[in-house]
Design an enzyme around this catalytic site. Structure first.
Site: not given
Ligand SMILES: Cc1ncc(COP(=O)(O)O)c(C=O)c1O
Length: 463
Positions: A88-89, A197, A218, A223, A292
């Protein structure tokens, strides 16, 4: 030979199925001894068989399963294109970097431009803004919905400098999309919805993640569905953003051939871009500074099985939230409970709503409670009591992010230039000081939920 291979494969998959069925039997729940996670993977033999089958193919890199998952998730959401990424990041990074593309002309986010975001939330909703050279402008959260304060948007806006709004639907609760979309349309701003979320949440008739120009998911285990690691960028409408986001995800390249394919454009040796010589291989022409960030194909194979379960997962999150709320209904003197955006109250028969506003149906990521100041127990006291009873609980991620060491350091290093803050962020501070959340995920049973309710109640001296 082919028959033997097919037979071996079937045997392996059948054995896998059997192993998972034997292994994944629910254990008896012993209150106080068994762990009640706040979230986790919910799967059966189908996910494992799909993953093993994909591993046996050993294609590995994003391929046929990835393409199918992308199409299926895009169809579920009703968006133009979904691109899989490895978290998600990464999805937030790709989404933000996409807005910096030179192809977007005057609306492009340039170094020093501002992006409005919210103070209490997840750090990697905000970090990409800075990583892309822009300046986050933090507005406050409403502690009851957890979402951005609509009335602070105008204060944050600077004509010519503000280029986008990038915010999450907190813990699955859709923010006021009517007002945010109107604000963005009136000012000509991009909207990125961090939908990480809130997969399956509805605002009126539409799903969240379909209102902005881009949205993100994510698939990390807590999730709504999981691929182990993983994420996605959704491009909501047919637009230039599609090819730009793909380029950013895939090394910044201009070429759009899937892995293992050449000459999809049928002009592989006919391009002349930048100052490269005529006919330079399109596969190695880079129109953006990219990354990537692709996941593996077996992850997508697992995700396709998870997607089939998604409607049930969403309903289960809604039911679990309601069950917890009912079990704690007489604690309103010591706890504030989250309300969906546009709700004015809750009673046993459901929520009360503001007149004339869309109906909001959160696909809850968690059940948030705010300890009322001056009560018998602090938030940390409640967290300790839950911990002692082996009940998973979490704070709302980074609390007020500007108080995190990374942001304190950034403010020092940049002499206050790296981000801007609107108002006193009292709502974000309240979330940071008084809130925690417990799980709503589909793996929770009635016994788990009853145990959570009992421990919260006894912590406040209620039977
Ligand atoms: C609102 C939100 N955005 C982004 C992320 C990032 O996701 P990831 O952990 O898959 O990098 C999270 C992670 O829980 C999140 O709660």
């Amino acid at each position: 030979m082919t028959d033997r291979l097919t037979q071996l494969r079937q045997e392996i998959l059948e054995r896998t199925r059997e192993l998972i069925r034997l292994r994944e039997v629910p254990k008896p729940f012993l209150p106080g001894q068994s762990v009640v996670p706040y979230a986790g993977r919910v799967f059966d033999e189908e996910e494992v068989v799909a993953g093993v089958s994909s591993m046996l193919d050993f294609w590995l890199t994003l391929g046929p399963e990835g393409a199918a998952f992308e199409a299926e998730l895009a169809a579920f959401l009703g968006v133009s294109r979904t691109l899989l990424v490895n978290s998600g990041s990464s999805a937030n990074l790709v989404a933000m970097a996409t807005l910096t593309s030179h192809r977007l002309g005057e609306r492009r986010v340039c170094p020093g431009d501002e992006v409005i975001t919210v103070a209490a939330g997840f750090p990697t909703t905000v970090a990409p803004i800075i990583q892309c050279g822009a300046v986050p402008v933090f507005i406050d959260n409403d502690p009851i919905t957890g979402n951005l304060r609509i009335d602070h948007l105008e204060d944050a806006y600077v004509a010519g400098k503000t280029k986008a709004v990038m915010v999450a639907h907190t813990l699955g609760n859709p923010f006021d999309l009517t007002e945010v979309v109107r604000f963005c349309r009136d000012k000509g701003l991009w909207l990125i919805e961090d939908n990480c979320d809130s997969l399956g949440s509805r605002y009126g008739d539409a799903l969240t993640g379909t209102f902005g120009d881009l949205s993100t998911q994510s698939f990390y285990p807590p999730h709504h569905l999981t691929l182990g690691e993983g994420g996605a960028v959704n491009v909501t409408k047919e637009s230039l953003l599609k090819s730009v986001a793909e380029s950013i995800r895939d090394w910044g390249r201009d070429c759009w051939c899937p892995s293992g394919k050449d000459n999809t454009c049928r002009r592989r040796f006919e391009w002349q871009l930048g100052e490269l010589p005529q006919g330079y291989d399109h596969k190695y022409i880079y129109s953006h500074l990219g990354y990537n960030l692709k996941p593996l194909d077996p992850q997508a194979a697992i995700g396709r099985q998870q997607l089939k379960k998604l409607p049930g997962f969403i309903q289960s999150r809604i039911d679990n939230w309601s069950y917890l709320r009912r079990g704690l209904m007489d604690l309103a003197d010591v706890l504030d409970f989250t309300l969906p955006t546009h709700a004015t109250g809750w009673s046993e028969s459901g929520f009360q709503w503001e007149a004339g506003k869309p109906l909001v149906t959160p696909s809850w990521f968690g059940f948030m409670m705010l300890v009322k100041p001056g009560g018998p127990l602090s938030r940390t006291g409640l967290a300790r009591a839950l911990d002692d009873a082996k009940i998973g609980n979490r704070m709302l991620f980074g609390g007020n992010l500007v108080r995190q060491p990374a942001f304190v350091q950034l403010a020092k290093d940049s002499q206050g230039q790296a981000f801007r803050v609107i108002g006193d962020l009292a709502g974000a501070d309240r979330i940071m000081n008084d809130s925690l959340f417990v799980g709503t995920y589909p793996g929770l049973t009635r016994e788990h939920l009853d145990h959570i309710i009992a421990v919260v109640r006894t912590s406040f001296g209620r039977s």
